[in-house]
Design a protein around this motif. Structure first.
Motif, short mmCIF file in Angstrom:
data_model
loop_
_atom_site.label_atom_id
_atom_site.label_comp_id
_atom_site.label_asym_id
_atom_site.label_seq_id
_atom_site.Cartn_x
_atom_site.Cartn_y
_atom_site.Cartn_z
N LEU A 168 0.79 -1.23 0.00
CA LEU A 168 0.00 0.00 0.00
C LEU A 168 0.83 1.28 0.00
N LEU A 169 1.97 1.28 0.65
CA LEU A 169 2.75 2.52 0.74
C LEU A 169 3.22 3.06 -0.62
N PRO A 170 3.66 2.20 -1.55
CA PRO A 170 4.03 2.76 -2.88
C PRO A 170 2.85 3.44 -3.58
N GLN A 171 1.66 2.86 -3.42
CA GLN A 171 0.46 3.46 -4.02
C GLN A 171 0.17 4.81 -3.39
N LEU A 172 0.30 4.89 -2.07
CA LEU A 172 0.06 6.15 -1.37
C LEU A 172 1.10 7.19 -1.78
N SER A 173 2.35 6.78 -1.89
CA SER A 173 3.41 7.72 -2.29
C SER A 173 3.16 8.28 -3.68
N GLU A 174 2.72 7.43 -4.59
CA GLU A 174 2.40 7.89 -5.95
C GLU A 174 1.32 8.97 -5.90
N LEU A 175 0.32 8.77 -5.05
CA LEU A 175 -0.76 9.74 -4.93
C LEU A 175 -0.27 11.05 -4.32
N LEU A 176 0.45 10.96 -3.21
CA LEU A 176 0.85 12.17 -2.48
C LEU A 176 1.92 12.97 -3.21
N LEU A 177 2.68 12.34 -4.10
CA LEU A 177 3.71 13.05 -4.85
C LEU A 177 3.20 13.62 -6.17
N HIS A 178 1.91 13.44 -6.43
CA HIS A 178 1.36 13.91 -7.71
C HIS A 178 1.41 15.43 -7.79
N PRO A 179 1.85 16.00 -8.92
CA PRO A 179 1.95 17.46 -9.04
C PRO A 179 0.61 18.18 -8.97
N GLY A 180 -0.49 17.46 -9.16
CA GLY A 180 -1.80 18.09 -9.13
C GLY A 180 -2.16 18.72 -7.80
N TRP A 181 -1.54 18.25 -6.72
CA TRP A 181 -1.83 18.81 -5.40
C TRP A 181 -1.43 20.28 -5.31
N TRP A 182 -0.44 20.67 -6.11
CA TRP A 182 0.08 22.03 -6.01
C TRP A 182 -0.54 22.99 -7.03
N VAL A 183 -1.48 22.48 -7.83
CA VAL A 183 -2.16 23.36 -8.80
C VAL A 183 -3.05 24.35 -8.04
N GLY A 184 -2.76 25.63 -8.19
CA GLY A 184 -3.57 26.66 -7.55
C GLY A 184 -3.40 26.74 -6.05
N TYR A 185 -2.40 26.03 -5.50
CA TYR A 185 -2.21 26.06 -4.05
C TYR A 185 -1.75 27.46 -3.61
N SER A 186 -2.49 28.02 -2.67
CA SER A 186 -2.19 29.38 -2.21
C SER A 186 -2.83 29.60 -0.85
N PRO A 187 -2.13 30.29 0.05
CA PRO A 187 -2.74 30.61 1.35
C PRO A 187 -3.88 31.62 1.21
N LYS A 188 -3.93 32.30 0.07
CA LYS A 188 -4.97 33.30 -0.15
C LYS A 188 -5.98 32.78 -1.18
N LYS A 189 -7.17 33.32 -1.11
CA LYS A 189 -8.22 32.97 -2.05
C LYS A 189 -7.89 33.51 -3.43
N LEU A 190 -7.96 32.65 -4.45
CA LEU A 190 -7.67 33.08 -5.81
C LEU A 190 -8.79 33.95 -6.36
N SER A 191 -8.44 34.92 -7.19
CA SER A 191 -9.45 35.76 -7.82
C SER A 191 -10.16 34.98 -8.92
N LYS A 192 -11.30 35.50 -9.38
CA LYS A 192 -12.06 34.84 -10.44
C LYS A 192 -11.22 34.72 -11.71
N LYS A 193 -10.46 35.75 -12.01
CA LYS A 193 -9.61 35.73 -13.20
C LYS A 193 -8.52 34.66 -13.08
N GLN A 194 -7.93 34.55 -11.88
CA GLN A 194 -6.90 33.53 -11.66
C GLN A 194 -7.48 32.12 -11.80
N LEU A 195 -8.70 31.95 -11.29
CA LEU A 195 -9.34 30.64 -11.39
C LEU A 195 -9.64 30.27 -12.83
N GLU A 196 -10.15 31.21 -13.60
CA GLU A 196 -10.45 30.93 -15.00
C GLU A 196 -9.19 30.56 -15.76
N THR A 197 -8.09 31.24 -15.46
CA THR A 197 -6.81 30.90 -16.10
C THR A 197 -6.37 29.49 -15.68
#
Length: 324
Positions: A168-197
């Protein structure tokens, strides 16, 4: 949920899981051919997906014929998936969106739905051809032959609880290392324009993260009987990842279909529908960011790893009485 076999060897558990999902596939075959209910197709496709997950999860223990490899089963599932995708689009339009539209937009959307119905008929013909093909017959013959006389690697005799974390751990590592987690990651709320982009540029990465979450979920569900409530909670969180990204992707797929069916200016003919799409994406994104931050939290990730490393002890097998 499957109950562990008494012996609980790696091979025994693999055999039980393969038999379960193969039986599910066969049980919906006649319904899919008859096209009685879209749910028959859905369940057969789920059976194929879960069978593929089982074959991948137990790969170190299995010796498989070519027609039963994960690669081949994935191909079978994609044939069913193209028809299922059309069914989902039709259901979503009719049940989720049509009731919210003004009459003039309902009329326009019905034009698109007629084109979708024609696409469905073509895909149904392909599915029926596949289910009556020699290729599908080889799959069934090979699977039944393997179930009757399973072929294993040496590790199949090992008690499954000894190797669960390693599976199970290799499967979990593959999931947690996926670059998709960092898409749009921000401590602040993104603007509507940023979201559309973001939606315009990064949707493929999010879609791939959804597939990774689905793979992890299916694999983890196989071994759920060996774990407790923490594991079940984490499974639900991964399922939520899949669901929320799916909602973001579904509207994009619907819009792509409308552009093909009605032309690039469809948004001018369906302004209410396009506004609903827009609002839904933004609402779903704000739900997603909460889950995104949760999975990027160091303590939560540590807990995920710890849970997988601690399967529950197996209860002793009751001894049969020798008294009369």
């Amino acid at each position: 949920m499957m109950q562990p076999p008494q012996t609980q060897s790696f091979g025994d558990w693999a055999h039980k899981a393969i038999a379960k999902h193969y039986k599910k596939i066969l049980s919906h075959e006649a319904g899919v051919l008859a096209d009685r209910d879209p749910e028959e197709l859905h369940q057969m496709r789920v059976g194929m997906r879960r069978l593929r997950s089982v074959l991948l999860g137990f790969a170190p223990a299995l010796v498989l014929p070519e027609a039963l490899t994960p690669k081949q089963v994935g191909r079978y599932g994609r044939v069913l998936g193209k028809l299922r995708d059309v069914d989902v689009m039709t259901l979503t339009f009719r049940e989720r969106y049509l009731p919210q539209l003004p009459t003039v937009e309902v009329t326009i959307l019905e034009i698109a739905l007629k084109k979708l119905a024609k696409r469905r008929q073509k895909q149904l013909t392909k599915v029926r051809k596949f289910l009556n093909s020699a290729r599908y017959g080889e799959f069934k013959g090979a699977t039944q032959a393997w179930l009757d006389q399973p072929q294993y690697q040496a590790i199949a005799s090992v008690d499954i609880q000894l190797i669960l974390p390693d599976l199970l751990l290799p499967q979990l590592s593959e999931l947690l290392l996926h670059p998709g987690w960092w898409v749009g990651y921000s401590p602040k709320k993104l603007s509507k324009k940023q979201l559309e982009t973001l939606f315009a540029t990064d949707s493929p990465i999010l879609h791939d993260l959804r597939k990774a979450a689905k793979r992890s979920r299916y694999t983890m569900e196989i071994f759920a009987p060996f774990y407790g409530e923490d594991y079940a909670d984490q499974l639900q969180a991964i399922k939520k990842v899949q669901t929320l990204i799916g909602l973001l992707q579904d509207d994009a797929v619907l819009q792509a279909f409308l552009e093909k069916a009605l032309g690039k200016t469809f948004d001018q003919e369906l302004p209410t529908l396009c506004q609903i799409f827009h609002d839904n994406r933004h609402q779903t994104w704000h739900q997603w960011t909460k889950l995104q931050h949760q999975f990027l939290d160091a303590e939560y990730r540590y807990q995920l790893h710890q849970t997988l490393c601690q399967p529950q002890p197996r209860p002793p097998v009751a001894q049969k009485s020798t008294s009369n």
